[in-house]
Design a protein around this motif. Sequence first.
Motif, PDB file in Angstrom:
ATOM      1  N   ASP A   8       0.859  -1.185   0.000  1.00 45.72           N
ATOM      2  CA  ASP A   8       0.000   0.000   0.000  1.00 45.72           C
ATOM      3  C   ASP A   8       0.895   1.235   0.000  1.00 45.72           C
ATOM      4  OD1 ASP A   8      -1.799   2.058   0.455  1.00 45.72           O
ATOM      5  OD2 ASP A   8      -3.041   0.876   1.816  1.00 45.72           O
ATOM      6  N   SER A  10       0.360   4.431  -0.659  1.00 48.16           N
ATOM      7  CA  SER A  10      -0.145   5.644  -0.001  1.00 48.16           C
ATOM      8  C   SER A  10      -0.043   5.544   1.516  1.00 48.16           C
ATOM      9  CB  SER A  10      -1.592   5.912  -0.422  1.00 48.16           C
ATOM     10  OG  SER A  10      -2.434   4.841  -0.041  1.00 48.16           O
ATOM     11  N   ALA A  11      -0.216   4.331   2.055  1.00 50.73           N
ATOM     12  CA  ALA A  11      -0.100   4.147   3.503  1.00 50.73           C
ATOM     13  C   ALA A  11       1.333   4.382   3.955  1.00 50.73           C
ATOM     14  CB  ALA A  11      -0.562   2.744   3.895  1.00 50.73           C
ATOM     15  N   GLU A  47       6.775   4.689  -2.518  1.00 51.18           N
ATOM     16  CA  GLU A  47       5.621   5.527  -2.170  1.00 51.18           C
ATOM     17  C   GLU A  47       4.844   5.986  -3.401  1.00 51.18           C
ATOM     18  OE1 GLU A  47       6.928   8.719   0.290  1.00 51.18           O
ATOM     19  OE2 GLU A  47       7.445   7.426   1.989  1.00 51.18           O
ATOM     20  N   GLY A  49       4.432   4.000  -5.951  1.00 44.57           N
ATOM     21  CA  GLY A  49       3.917   2.786  -6.570  1.00 44.57           C
ATOM     22  C   GLY A  49       4.700   2.332  -7.780  1.00 44.57           C
ATOM     23  N   SER A  52       7.787  -2.149  -5.609  1.00 47.71           N
ATOM     24  CA  SER A  52       7.253  -2.710  -4.362  1.00 47.71           C
ATOM     25  C   SER A  52       8.384  -3.338  -3.563  1.00 47.71           C
ATOM     26  CB  SER A  52       6.183  -3.759  -4.648  1.00 47.71           C
ATOM     27  OG  SER A  52       5.043  -3.179  -5.253  1.00 47.71           O
ATOM     28  N   GLU A  71      -0.059  -2.917   8.207  1.00 45.50           N
ATOM     29  CA  GLU A  71      -0.473  -1.550   7.915  1.00 45.50           C
ATOM     30  C   GLU A  71       0.104  -1.032   6.612  1.00 45.50           C
ATOM     31  OE1 GLU A  71      -0.730   1.161  11.542  1.00 45.50           O
ATOM     32  OE2 GLU A  71       0.482  -0.496  12.327  1.00 45.50           O
ATOM     33  N   LEU A  73       0.159  -3.012   3.849  1.00 51.28           N
ATOM     34  CA  LEU A  73      -0.379  -3.889   2.816  1.00 51.28           C
ATOM     35  C   LEU A  73      -1.832  -3.549   2.523  1.00 51.28           C
ATOM     36  CD1 LEU A  73       0.950  -7.367   4.039  1.00 51.28           C
ATOM     37  CD2 LEU A  73       1.939  -5.916   2.270  1.00 51.28           C
ATOM     38  N   VAL A  74      -2.237  -3.761   1.292  1.00 48.93           N
ATOM     39  CA  VAL A  74      -3.655  -3.676   0.978  1.00 48.93           C
ATOM     40  C   VAL A  74      -4.310  -4.922   1.565  1.00 48.93           C
ATOM     41  CG1 VAL A  74      -3.270  -2.342  -1.120  1.00 48.93           C
ATOM     42  CG2 VAL A  74      -3.301  -4.819  -1.250  1.00 48.93           C
TER      43      VAL A  74
END
Length: 222
Positions: A8, A10-11, A47, A49, A52, A71, A73-74
């Motif tokens: 993730d 954005s996280a 960040e 994308g 990974s 937190e 991970l999607v």
Amino acid sequence: MHQTPPFDASAARRLREALGMAPGHVAYGLRAQYGLSATPDLVAAWERGLQSPTSRELTALAGVLWCSPGELLVAATTLREHRLAHGLAPEDLARQVGMDVPAYLKMEESGRWRGNERQSLALTEALSLTPAEFLTATGRDGELADALRRAVTTRWQAHVRAMAKLVPLPRPQIEGALEQLHSDYQAQMVATLSWGSSGGSGDAGRAFLEGIVPRFWALAQG
């Protein structure tokens, strides 16, 4: 070859900014604390994308950002993704479920869970899986639908043992849900036959069976 975790991006950025850190600070922490060859450009690429992190990099990044791997991970869907989200090594999870490491890894890599009832329950506890998440993670969604259709259209008691191996729930809950589903299905079929409408019984039966999985979860966990 393993695919990288479902990262993730954005996280990762949100968590870094909340700590008042720049990509350079994160890269330094990855190098100093975990011995990774990380640069600010690599952190920025994560960040955005564009790249990974690997499993090792994900665990290290979570440590630098003071969060759990989950937190970053999607929503996890596979067994491996759930394990990574909990920051568990294969050896640790295999030990918790009472299984040899090679046997566990074979199941994780194939996406097909072959554990017994006790091991399945231990797996759901170790990974905090709901029964529905367990079925998806172990590739058994289709098996559940087929098993439920057979149970409600024949003698449900004959399917309890097979269902207990498939679904990580206590047998009394499975038995209660199957009995109610069977009763509801039979009652609906009798009612539609009494109406005397041509094709009505078949349409009602198909509609019931198409929605049988959510009906089962509602009854088994209600």
